[in-house]
Write a protein that holds these residues in place. Sequence first.
Motif, mmCIF file in Angstrom:
data_model
loop_
_atom_site.group_PDB
_atom_site.id
_atom_site.type_symbol
_atom_site.label_atom_id
_atom_site.label_comp_id
_atom_site.label_asym_id
_atom_site.label_seq_id
_atom_site.Cartn_x
_atom_site.Cartn_y
_atom_site.Cartn_z
ATOM 1 N N MET A 132 -6.443 -4.874 -2.467
ATOM 2 C CA MET A 132 -6.134 -3.622 -1.812
ATOM 3 C C MET A 132 -5.052 -3.880 -0.769
ATOM 4 O O MET A 132 -5.043 -4.888 -0.106
ATOM 5 N N ASP A 133 -4.156 -2.928 -0.589
ATOM 6 C CA ASP A 133 -3.091 -3.011 0.391
ATOM 7 C C ASP A 133 -3.678 -3.055 1.801
ATOM 8 O O ASP A 133 -4.668 -2.400 2.088
ATOM 9 N N GLU A 134 -3.074 -3.849 2.690
ATOM 10 C CA GLU A 134 -3.602 -3.999 4.046
ATOM 11 C C GLU A 134 -3.685 -2.680 4.785
ATOM 12 O O GLU A 134 -4.608 -2.462 5.560
ATOM 13 N N THR A 135 -2.737 -1.774 4.571
ATOM 14 C CA THR A 135 -2.770 -0.505 5.292
ATOM 15 C C THR A 135 -3.975 0.329 4.900
ATOM 16 O O THR A 135 -4.454 1.127 5.681
ATOM 17 N N ALA A 136 -4.486 0.133 3.682
ATOM 18 C CA ALA A 136 -5.636 0.913 3.235
ATOM 19 C C ALA A 136 -6.921 0.453 3.908
ATOM 20 O O ALA A 136 -7.898 1.187 3.936
ATOM 21 N N ALA A 137 -6.950 -0.746 4.470
ATOM 22 C CA ALA A 137 -8.161 -1.270 5.103
ATOM 23 C C ALA A 137 -8.332 -0.739 6.523
ATOM 24 O O ALA A 137 -9.426 -0.719 7.044
ATOM 25 N N ARG A 138 -7.242 -0.320 7.168
ATOM 26 C CA ARG A 138 -7.315 0.217 8.528
ATOM 27 C C ARG A 138 -7.757 1.668 8.493
ATOM 28 O O ARG A 138 -7.497 2.379 7.530
ATOM 29 N N PRO A 139 -8.385 2.154 9.574
ATOM 30 C CA PRO A 139 -8.713 3.583 9.638
ATOM 31 C C PRO A 139 -7.440 4.418 9.551
ATOM 32 O O PRO A 139 -6.395 4.038 10.087
ATOM 33 N N LEU A 140 -7.537 5.534 8.870
ATOM 34 C CA LEU A 140 -6.374 6.376 8.653
ATOM 35 C C LEU A 140 -6.410 7.608 9.551
ATOM 36 O O LEU A 140 -7.488 8.112 9.876
ATOM 37 N N ARG A 141 -5.225 8.096 9.930
ATOM 38 C CA ARG A 141 -5.135 9.374 10.627
ATOM 39 C C ARG A 141 -5.595 10.455 9.652
ATOM 40 O O ARG A 141 -5.630 10.258 8.440
ATOM 41 N N ASP B 43 -4.142 13.176 8.516
ATOM 42 C CA ASP B 43 -3.171 13.535 7.481
ATOM 43 C C ASP B 43 -3.033 12.420 6.448
ATOM 44 O O ASP B 43 -2.897 12.673 5.252
ATOM 45 N N ALA B 44 -3.099 11.180 6.918
ATOM 46 C CA ALA B 44 -3.030 10.050 5.991
ATOM 47 C C ALA B 44 -4.285 10.002 5.122
ATOM 48 O O ALA B 44 -4.215 9.687 3.928
ATOM 49 N N GLU B 45 -5.425 10.335 5.711
ATOM 50 C CA GLU B 45 -6.679 10.377 4.944
ATOM 51 C C GLU B 45 -6.603 11.458 3.873
ATOM 52 O O GLU B 45 -7.028 11.242 2.734
ATOM 53 N N ARG B 46 -6.056 12.619 4.210
ATOM 54 C CA ARG B 46 -5.901 13.695 3.212
ATOM 55 C C ARG B 46 -4.981 13.256 2.077
ATOM 56 O O ARG B 46 -5.263 13.515 0.915
ATOM 57 N N MET C 284 -4.386 10.160 1.146
ATOM 58 C CA MET C 284 -5.100 9.125 0.377
ATOM 59 C C MET C 284 -6.098 9.777 -0.575
ATOM 60 O O MET C 284 -6.190 9.403 -1.748
ATOM 61 N N ARG C 285 -6.850 10.767 -0.086
ATOM 62 C CA ARG C 285 -7.828 11.470 -0.926
ATOM 63 C C ARG C 285 -7.100 12.143 -2.083
ATOM 64 O O ARG C 285 -7.557 12.086 -3.233
ATOM 65 N N ALA C 286 -5.974 12.798 -1.813
ATOM 66 C CA ALA C 286 -5.208 13.466 -2.872
ATOM 67 C C ALA C 286 -4.723 12.454 -3.911
ATOM 68 O O ALA C 286 -4.763 12.732 -5.122
ATOM 69 N N ILE C 287 -4.286 11.296 -3.453
ATOM 70 C CA ILE C 287 -3.820 10.253 -4.382
ATOM 71 C C ILE C 287 -4.966 9.788 -5.271
ATOM 72 O O ILE C 287 -4.819 9.686 -6.495
ATOM 73 N N LEU C 288 -6.126 9.508 -4.678
ATOM 74 C CA LEU C 288 -7.259 9.021 -5.474
ATOM 75 C C LEU C 288 -7.745 10.087 -6.448
ATOM 76 O O LEU C 288 -8.041 9.789 -7.609
ATOM 77 N N THR D 38 5.195 7.801 -1.146
ATOM 78 C CA THR D 38 3.915 7.824 -0.420
ATOM 79 C C THR D 38 2.918 6.892 -1.100
ATOM 80 O O THR D 38 2.213 6.127 -0.441
ATOM 81 N N ILE D 39 2.866 6.932 -2.409
ATOM 82 C CA ILE D 39 1.965 6.047 -3.148
ATOM 83 C C ILE D 39 2.395 4.594 -2.966
ATOM 84 O O ILE D 39 1.563 3.721 -2.701
ATOM 85 N N HIS D 40 3.674 4.338 -3.071
ATOM 86 C CA HIS D 40 4.163 2.957 -2.949
ATOM 87 C C HIS D 40 3.968 2.403 -1.530
ATOM 88 O O HIS D 40 3.819 1.198 -1.365
ATOM 89 N N ARG D 41 3.968 3.282 -0.527
ATOM 90 C CA ARG D 41 3.677 2.832 0.844
ATOM 91 C C ARG D 41 2.222 2.416 0.980
ATOM 92 O O ARG D 41 1.894 1.502 1.706
ATOM 93 N N ARG D 42 1.348 3.109 0.307
ATOM 94 C CA ARG D 42 -0.090 2.838 0.400
ATOM 95 C C ARG D 42 -0.540 1.682 -0.492
ATOM 96 O O ARG D 42 -1.496 0.998 -0.170
ATOM 97 N N PHE D 43 0.103 1.541 -1.646
ATOM 98 C CA PHE D 43 -0.366 0.576 -2.639
ATOM 99 C C PHE D 43 0.786 -0.317 -3.094
ATOM 100 O O PHE D 43 1.818 0.185 -3.534
ATOM 101 N N ALA D 44 0.570 -1.605 -3.004
ATOM 102 C CA ALA D 44 1.597 -2.573 -3.389
ATOM 103 C C ALA D 44 1.865 -2.546 -4.889
ATOM 104 O O ALA D 44 2.954 -2.908 -5.330
#
Length: 193
Positions: A1-10, A12-15, A17-21, A49-55
Amino acid sequence: MDETAARPLRADAERSMRAILEGAERVLSVDPGASMEQIAAAAGVARTTIHRRFASRQALIETLALDAARQLARAVDDGRPDTAPAQVALHRITVNVLEVKGAWAFALGLPAEPGSEAAALHEDLGRRCITVLERARADKLIDEAADLEWVRRVYYALLGESLHGGADDADVDTDTLAARIVDTLLHGAGPRA
């Protein structure tokens, strides 16, 4: 998993991420070979946005599988497997699991990497299922000589068949399906006394 995904999300970022999943689940359930671009389109986000979240695409799929496993664990928790009466817990858990498995069929169908958090969650769910079945046996709902590992496997098969059933079950609500599963598990198809 990408390191940014392990940190708590704001929020808007959580929304996003949910939309992506959710978009990934929709697209990959139809086309397991779908591209990141197709997933981005389904999620309503930019490809960047996807590429920023996932390597990588694989990192997205691993996150999807982990998120679905966590949802399944929460669904079981919500059924109060340790405190509700065994039959009530079994029914509630069954309803919850049908809903999660119905919504996340692709992600939950992925094999969990050995040693991963998703694999550990699935192993724990199997143990918790046995615990509920032990409680059901203590309440005389399951024969004391029954092999609970076999009963667990039958229960899982009933869940799977209910989710992949024919057109006859298409309009049946999850509560009714859960009642059928629990009744079949506890009473079989034989005549009632």
